[in-house]
Design an enzyme around this catalytic site. Sequence first.
Site, PDB file in Angstrom:
ATOM      1  N   ASP A   8     -55.600  72.771  18.926  1.00 40.87           N
ATOM      2  CA  ASP A   8     -55.268  72.858  17.506  1.00 40.87           C
ATOM      3  C   ASP A   8     -55.073  74.347  17.208  1.00 40.87           C
ATOM      4  OD1 ASP A   8     -55.394  72.380  14.600  1.00 40.87           O
ATOM      5  OD2 ASP A   8     -57.404  73.219  14.781  1.00 40.87           O
ATOM      6  N   ASP A  10     -55.012  76.098  13.434  1.00 38.53           N
ATOM      7  CA  ASP A  10     -55.798  76.656  12.318  1.00 38.53           C
ATOM      8  C   ASP A  10     -57.270  76.255  12.409  1.00 38.53           C
ATOM      9  OD1 ASP A  10     -52.855  76.075  10.587  1.00 38.53           O
ATOM     10  OD2 ASP A  10     -53.738  78.068  10.792  1.00 38.53           O
ATOM     11  N   GLU A  17     -57.915  79.823   7.851  1.00 35.63           N
ATOM     12  CA  GLU A  17     -57.768  79.138   6.559  1.00 35.63           C
ATOM     13  C   GLU A  17     -58.003  80.055   5.357  1.00 35.63           C
ATOM     14  OE1 GLU A  17     -56.218  76.571   5.995  1.00 35.63           O
ATOM     15  OE2 GLU A  17     -56.269  75.419   7.848  1.00 35.63           O
ATOM     16  N   GLY A  50     -51.747  69.589   6.034  1.00 37.81           N
ATOM     17  CA  GLY A  50     -50.389  69.946   5.670  1.00 37.81           C
ATOM     18  C   GLY A  50     -50.331  70.628   4.316  1.00 37.81           C
ATOM     19  N   GLU A  53     -48.344  68.662   1.606  1.00 31.06           N
ATOM     20  CA  GLU A  53     -49.122  67.511   1.165  1.00 31.06           C
ATOM     21  C   GLU A  53     -50.290  67.968   0.290  1.00 31.06           C
ATOM     22  OE1 GLU A  53     -48.138  68.254   4.155  1.00 31.06           O
ATOM     23  OE2 GLU A  53     -46.916  66.570   4.883  1.00 31.06           O
ATOM     24  N   ARG A  54     -50.869  69.140   0.650  1.00 35.57           N
ATOM     25  CA  ARG A  54     -52.023  69.664  -0.106  1.00 35.57           C
ATOM     26  C   ARG A  54     -51.594  70.060  -1.524  1.00 35.57           C
ATOM     27  NH1 ARG A  54     -54.057  73.555   3.822  1.00 35.57           N
ATOM     28  NH2 ARG A  54     -54.320  71.636   4.995  1.00 35.57           N
ATOM     29  N   HIS A  80     -43.781  75.857  -1.044  1.00 35.75           N
ATOM     30  CA  HIS A  80     -44.348  75.982   0.303  1.00 35.75           C
ATOM     31  C   HIS A  80     -43.593  77.003   1.145  1.00 35.75           C
ATOM     32  CE1 HIS A  80     -45.604  74.829   4.412  1.00 35.75           C
ATOM     33  NE2 HIS A  80     -46.769  74.813   3.787  1.00 35.75           N
ATOM     34  N   THR A 121     -50.968  70.846  12.698  1.00 35.74           N
ATOM     35  CA  THR A 121     -50.384  70.334  11.453  1.00 35.74           C
ATOM     36  C   THR A 121     -49.602  71.425  10.729  1.00 35.74           C
ATOM     37  OG1 THR A 121     -52.234  68.810  11.251  1.00 35.74           O
ATOM     38  CG2 THR A 121     -51.072  69.316   9.253  1.00 35.74           C
ATOM     39  N   THR A 122     -49.752  72.659  11.177  1.00 35.41           N
ATOM     40  CA  THR A 122     -49.173  73.772  10.423  1.00 35.41           C
ATOM     41  C   THR A 122     -47.673  73.915  10.702  1.00 35.41           C
ATOM     42  OG1 THR A 122     -49.624  76.039   9.706  1.00 35.41           O
ATOM     43  CG2 THR A 122     -49.544  75.648  12.080  1.00 35.41           C
ATOM     44  N   ASN A 126     -45.696  79.667  11.268  1.00 32.10           N
ATOM     45  CA  ASN A 126     -47.079  80.183  11.207  1.00 32.10           C
ATOM     46  C   ASN A 126     -47.665  80.375  12.604  1.00 32.10           C
ATOM     47  OD1 ASN A 126     -46.795  79.906   8.487  1.00 32.10           O
ATOM     48  ND2 ASN A 126     -48.127  78.117   8.275  1.00 32.10           N
TER      49      ASN A 126
HETATM   50  C1  XBP Z   1     -54.294  73.084   9.461  1.00 31.91           C
HETATM   51  C2  XBP Z   1     -53.541  72.553   8.318  1.00 31.91           C
HETATM   52  C3  XBP Z   1     -52.369  73.328   7.805  1.00 31.91           C
HETATM   53  C4  XBP Z   1     -52.838  74.676   7.257  1.00 31.91           C
HETATM   54  C5  XBP Z   1     -51.814  75.246   6.311  1.00 31.91           C
HETATM   55  O1  XBP Z   1     -53.499  72.784  10.585  1.00 31.91           O
HETATM   56  O2  XBP Z   1     -53.838  71.468   7.856  1.00 31.91           O
HETATM   57  O3  XBP Z   1     -51.806  72.568   6.760  1.00 31.91           O
HETATM   58  O4  XBP Z   1     -54.028  74.467   6.493  1.00 31.91           O
HETATM   59  O5  XBP Z   1     -50.577  75.399   7.000  1.00 31.91           O
HETATM   60  P1  XBP Z   1     -54.209  72.587  12.051  1.00 31.91           P
HETATM   61  P2  XBP Z   1     -49.238  74.835   6.331  1.00 31.91           P
HETATM   62  O6  XBP Z   1     -55.712  72.696  11.859  1.00 31.91           O
HETATM   63  O7  XBP Z   1     -53.768  71.206  12.481  1.00 31.91           O
HETATM   64  O8  XBP Z   1     -53.641  73.700  12.891  1.00 31.91           O
HETATM   65  O9  XBP Z   1     -49.221  75.306   4.884  1.00 31.91           O
HETATM   66  O10 XBP Z   1     -48.116  75.407   7.148  1.00 31.91           O
HETATM   67  O11 XBP Z   1     -49.348  73.338   6.442  1.00 31.91           O
HETATM   68 MG    MG Z   2     -57.539  72.932  12.529  1.00 29.86          MG
END
Ligand code: XBP
Ligand code: MG
Length: 255
Positions: A8, A10, A17, A50, A53-54, A80, A121-122, A126
């Site tokens: 993963d 983030d 985060e 995402g 989505e957030r 976004h 998910t990012t 990024n």
């Molecule tokens: C973490 C997420 C991402 C980031 C924000 O992804 O859920 O949405 O918080 O990035 P992961 P974006 O832990 O799966 O790496 O704004 O590009 O979604």
């Molecule tokens: Mg993560």
Amino acid sequence: MLKALIFDVDGTLADTESTHRAAFNATFAEVGMDWHWSESLYAGLLDVAGGKERILYYWNLVDPLEARGPQVRATVERIHAIKTRHYEALLGAGGPPLRPGVLRLLREAHADGLALAIATTTTPANIDALLAPALGPRWRSLFASVCDGERIANKKPAPDVYLAALRELGVEAHHCLAFEDSENGLRAARAAGIATVVTPTAYTLGHQFGGALRVLAHLGEPALPLAGPLAGSQRRWVDLAALRAWHRGATLAAA
Ligand code: XBP
Ligand code: MG
């Protein structure tokens, strides 16, 4: 036999985060929205994987009527895209380092012939903004597969991004280990049948990690050892020998 490690991004490769949260808040200010996501609010919003989505989830919370307007989807896309620009700028100005043990394990695993993959998910931009400074401009050559949030319909905790990584790797789930930081991420990897090592961050410490192969403060370094030795060994940082032993144990337990 362990053939691949799937990471993963983030929270796992780096504790990003807080930088994402700063990018969201800088965006809301830039576009004139009176939203501000505090640490505690953002910790809850992280249950929604995402960034797009957030944003939509939060919009429904604060103004459900407006959030169903005809232009909302286009507005979320626009917001976004600005957020991603802020995030890249923040990382360019000096973002969080890779977490303890990540660079060492990536290098050890790659040198030992294990396949490396990313399942995140990012947004793809990024990943480059984080890994190019940390691993160099040719960071992509380290990974046999990079599956990101824009390549899949259903984000974590759905298994889609891990299933896509398995397909691209051409490796079966039981020959892999996944590395995650959150409950959604653990659920996604487990739903894809992949034994998972969890290294929570301050944002995810309170999450439920049932079914994880191991839950550790981080992967450790000789210079930054874990508080105590790994179960069943004297080692105080995760190396390939530990991962292979844990993977063997998981395989035997599943037999
Ligand atoms: C973490 C997420 C991402 C980031 C924000 O992804 O859920 O949405 O918080 O990035 P992961 P974006 O832990 O799966 O790496 O704004 O590009 O979604
Ligand atoms: Mg993560």
